[in-house]
Motif scaffolding. Structure first.
Motif, PDB file in Angstrom:
ATOM      1  N   MET A   1       0.846  -1.167   0.000  1.00 28.78           N
ATOM      2  CA  MET A   1       0.000   0.000   0.000  1.00 28.78           C
ATOM      3  C   MET A   1       0.899   1.241   0.000  1.00 28.78           C
ATOM      4  O   MET A   1       1.845   1.325   0.764  1.00 28.78           O
ATOM      5  N   LYS A   2       0.571   2.175  -0.822  1.00 26.62           N
ATOM      6  CA  LYS A   2       1.369   3.393  -0.888  1.00 26.62           C
ATOM      7  C   LYS A   2       1.100   4.275   0.328  1.00 26.62           C
ATOM      8  O   LYS A   2       0.032   4.226   0.933  1.00 26.62           O
ATOM      9  N   ARG A   3       2.080   5.071   0.667  1.00 25.08           N
ATOM     10  CA  ARG A   3       1.985   5.932   1.843  1.00 25.08           C
ATOM     11  C   ARG A   3       0.794   6.880   1.755  1.00 25.08           C
ATOM     12  O   ARG A   3       0.068   7.082   2.728  1.00 25.08           O
ATOM     13  N   ARG A   4       0.562   7.473   0.611  1.00 23.00           N
ATOM     14  CA  ARG A   4      -0.537   8.423   0.443  1.00 23.00           C
ATOM     15  C   ARG A   4      -1.888   7.730   0.652  1.00 23.00           C
ATOM     16  O   ARG A   4      -2.771   8.277   1.293  1.00 23.00           O
ATOM     17  N   GLN A   5      -2.035   6.532   0.140  1.00 25.25           N
ATOM     18  CA  GLN A   5      -3.279   5.784   0.330  1.00 25.25           C
ATOM     19  C   GLN A   5      -3.476   5.414   1.794  1.00 25.25           C
ATOM     20  O   GLN A   5      -4.582   5.485   2.321  1.00 25.25           O
ATOM     21  N   PHE A   6      -2.390   5.025   2.450  1.00 22.83           N
ATOM     22  CA  PHE A   6      -2.476   4.677   3.865  1.00 22.83           C
ATOM     23  C   PHE A   6      -2.904   5.878   4.696  1.00 22.83           C
ATOM     24  O   PHE A   6      -3.776   5.767   5.567  1.00 22.83           O
ATOM     25  N   LEU A   7      -2.304   7.035   4.448  1.00 19.84           N
ATOM     26  CA  LEU A   7      -2.663   8.228   5.209  1.00 19.84           C
ATOM     27  C   LEU A   7      -4.107   8.648   4.951  1.00 19.84           C
ATOM     28  O   LEU A   7      -4.814   9.062   5.872  1.00 19.84           O
ATOM     29  N   ALA A   8      -4.539   8.563   3.715  1.00 19.19           N
ATOM     30  CA  ALA A   8      -5.920   8.917   3.386  1.00 19.19           C
ATOM     31  C   ALA A   8      -6.900   7.976   4.075  1.00 19.19           C
ATOM     32  O   ALA A   8      -7.916   8.414   4.621  1.00 19.19           O
ATOM     33  N   LEU A   9      -6.596   6.689   4.055  1.00 20.14           N
ATOM     34  CA  LEU A   9      -7.473   5.712   4.684  1.00 20.14           C
ATOM     35  C   LEU A   9      -7.521   5.897   6.197  1.00 20.14           C
ATOM     36  O   LEU A   9      -8.590   5.884   6.802  1.00 20.14           O
ATOM     37  N   SER A  10      -6.380   6.110   6.815  1.00 20.20           N
ATOM     38  CA  SER A  10      -6.364   6.277   8.268  1.00 20.20           C
ATOM     39  C   SER A  10      -7.063   7.571   8.679  1.00 20.20           C
ATOM     40  O   SER A  10      -7.740   7.610   9.705  1.00 20.20           O
ATOM     41  N   THR A  11      -6.933   8.613   7.888  1.00 13.76           N
ATOM     42  CA  THR A  11      -7.633   9.866   8.177  1.00 13.76           C
ATOM     43  C   THR A  11      -9.137   9.672   8.060  1.00 13.76           C
ATOM     44  O   THR A  11      -9.897  10.171   8.884  1.00 13.76           O
TER      45      THR A  11
END
Length: 52
Positions: A1-11
């Motif tokens: 999972m890309k970092r940007r996708q991970f941050l968006a999902l966690s947010t």
């Protein structure tokens, strides 16, 4: 999972959490309420607004 996708999902998960709705309770500021919040040891947030 890309970092940007991970941050968006966690947010998204945090923003949709039911605990955020309970945290929205506002109390009018009084010195007594402020002192009570300090003594409780629980975290709290002061919100300031100005008409200007």
């Amino acid at each position: 999972m890309k970092r940007r996708q991970f941050l968006a999902l966690s947010t998204l998960v945090l923003a949709s959490s039911p605990s955020w709705a309970a945290a929205g309770k506002k109390v009018d500021f009084t010195p007594e309420a402020y002192q009570k919040a300090l003594e409780s040891g629980e975290p709290f947030l002061l919100d300031f607004s100005a008409s200007w």
